[in-house]
Design an enzyme around this catalytic site. Structure first.
Site, PDB file in Angstrom:
ATOM      1  N   HIS A  64      47.450 -50.028   9.351  1.00 60.50           N
ATOM      2  CA  HIS A  64      46.798 -50.233   8.060  1.00 60.50           C
ATOM      3  C   HIS A  64      46.588 -51.718   7.766  1.00 60.50           C
ATOM      4  CE1 HIS A  64      47.803 -45.973   6.417  1.00 60.50           C
ATOM      5  NE2 HIS A  64      46.632 -46.019   7.011  1.00 60.50           N
ATOM      6  N   ASP A  66      46.806 -53.735   5.220  1.00 60.05           N
ATOM      7  CA  ASP A  66      47.753 -54.599   4.516  1.00 60.05           C
ATOM      8  C   ASP A  66      48.931 -54.998   5.395  1.00 60.05           C
ATOM      9  OD1 ASP A  66      48.534 -51.877   4.371  1.00 60.05           O
ATOM     10  OD2 ASP A  66      49.801 -52.233   2.629  1.00 60.05           O
ATOM     11  N   HIS A  67      48.925 -54.515   6.641  1.00 60.97           N
ATOM     12  CA  HIS A  67      49.948 -54.901   7.615  1.00 60.97           C
ATOM     13  C   HIS A  67      49.357 -55.625   8.827  1.00 60.97           C
ATOM     14  CE1 HIS A  67      53.195 -52.339   5.795  1.00 60.97           C
ATOM     15  NE2 HIS A  67      52.105 -51.793   5.252  1.00 60.97           N
ATOM     16  N   HIS A 140      54.032 -41.144   7.999  1.00 58.25           N
ATOM     17  CA  HIS A 140      53.004 -41.811   7.212  1.00 58.25           C
ATOM     18  C   HIS A 140      51.657 -41.202   7.592  1.00 58.25           C
ATOM     19  CE1 HIS A 140      51.493 -44.813   4.557  1.00 58.25           C
ATOM     20  NE2 HIS A 140      50.911 -45.558   5.480  1.00 58.25           N
ATOM     21  N   ASP A 211      55.746 -48.171   6.553  1.00 59.44           N
ATOM     22  CA  ASP A 211      55.494 -47.202   5.487  1.00 59.44           C
ATOM     23  C   ASP A 211      56.038 -45.836   5.912  1.00 59.44           C
ATOM     24  OD1 ASP A 211      54.235 -49.379   4.473  1.00 59.44           O
ATOM     25  OD2 ASP A 211      52.249 -48.467   4.323  1.00 59.44           O
TER      26      ASP A 211
END
EC number: 3.1.26.11
Length: 323
Positions: A64, A66-67, A140, A211
């Site tokens: 993802h 944001d990572h 996740h 996550d």
């Protein structure tokens, strides 16, 4: 062992929190390792003690943005600064495709080699002089893992009485044995380090989770862990209102789990951008702490960008004063 949060916000940054990134080192910033690399991570590094020249490996929990969105910028900046040492990138296979596409389509290049290692490989294991690293599959929307960092090459304690009983007087040989090296004496005797030293303590172990909506996935790994760094994106009330699709944990979920496995130190991070940090802000980040403390009685911390923690050799965890 030390770790510093370079980003603690989920999904999008806020005025006070960047998206996910964590710096971890065996003893400060030389050398160090990066876990996740959200957009803007290289800007965060400029406000920290960490240099891309001392970075030894990058670990990515999942794909993802944001990572991961900070990777192309950080890597190309390292190249422009003159880095030449190869760099391991431990990540899902798509991350290799993403990095190569970004570099090839932006007229960019790197002055150092990237060694891509598939973090999703069966029986994954990575190690260097300082750490042994394994993974735990999480729950996740996409494949996601926790990284378990276990200390290596723990200092040895000399068995001095045994050395003297065998006629080996203090000298350079003692120092070599304490480093774990076998020694050949002038009289032809070979001294085995394992025979004259002992490891006096257990290795320190930190789990950095990506996550995850099912903390119980980490039950076995937490049996020997001293610190768990885990997301707490919402309070339980907000989590129930949002519904299951985002597949994140609430502060209550993680706290209940930490109590169940008798975890000594819990650090919560990856907070929804809806939570405010300033005075009078609502909803406030302290609501997450208050919820977790209802269920967990160990040592609890809420991550803040640039907070640094040290896990001591006695396994106590301390938040350090700002450098």
């Amino acid at each position: 062992m030390e770790f510093t949060f370079l980003g603690s916000s989920a999904g999008t940054p806020t005025r006070s929190r960047n998206v996910s990134a964590l710096a971890l080192g065996p003893n400060g910033p030389k050398p160090w390792y990066l876990v996740d690399c959200g957009e803007g991570t290289q800007h965060q590094l400029l406000r920290s003690r960490y240099s891309v020249m001392q970075l030894k490996a990058i670990f990515i929990t999942h794909i993802h943005g944001d990572h991961t969105f900070g990777l192309p910028g950080l890597l190309t900046s390292a190249s422009m600064l003159g880095r030449e040492e190869p760099l391991d990138v431990i990540a899902p296979p798509q991350v290799q495709t993403f990095i190569r596409a970004a570099i090839e389509n932006s007229d960019s290049s790197l002055s150092f080699d990237l060694n891509f290692i598939n973090s999703e490989a069966t029986e994954f294991h990575w190690e260097d002089r300082y750490f042994s690293v394994s993974t735990v599959p999480l729950s996740h929307r996409v494949p996601c893992h926790a990284f378990v960092f276990t200390e290596r090459n723990i200092e040895r304690q000399l068995q001095q009485e045994k050395l003297q009983a065998d006629g080996i007087e203090p000298g350079p040989e003692w120092g070599e044995l304490q480093k774990g090296k076998d020694v050949l004496l002038p009289d032809g005797r070979l001294l085995k380090a394992d025979d004259y030293t002992q490891i006096a303590r257990d290795p320190r172990r930190i789990i950095v989770a990506g996550d995850n909506d099912t903390p119980e996935r980490l039950t076995d790994a937490c049996q020997d862990a001293h610190v768990l760094i885990h997301e707490a994106t919402y309070t339980q009330e907000v989590s129930e209102r949002v519904g299951p699709w985002p597949q994140h944990s609430s502060a209550e979920q993680v706290a209940r789990f930490a109590r169940q496995v008798q975890l000594p130190n819990l650090v919560l991070t990856h907070f929804s951008s809806r939570y405010q940090s300033g005075p009078g802000g609502t909803p406030h980040i302290n609501q997450l702490a208050a919820e977790a403390l209802q269920y967990y009685k160990g040592q609890l911390f809420l991550a803040k960008d640039f907070d640094t923690y040290r896990l001591e050799k006695d396994f106590s965890l301390h938040r350090l004063e700002a450098y």
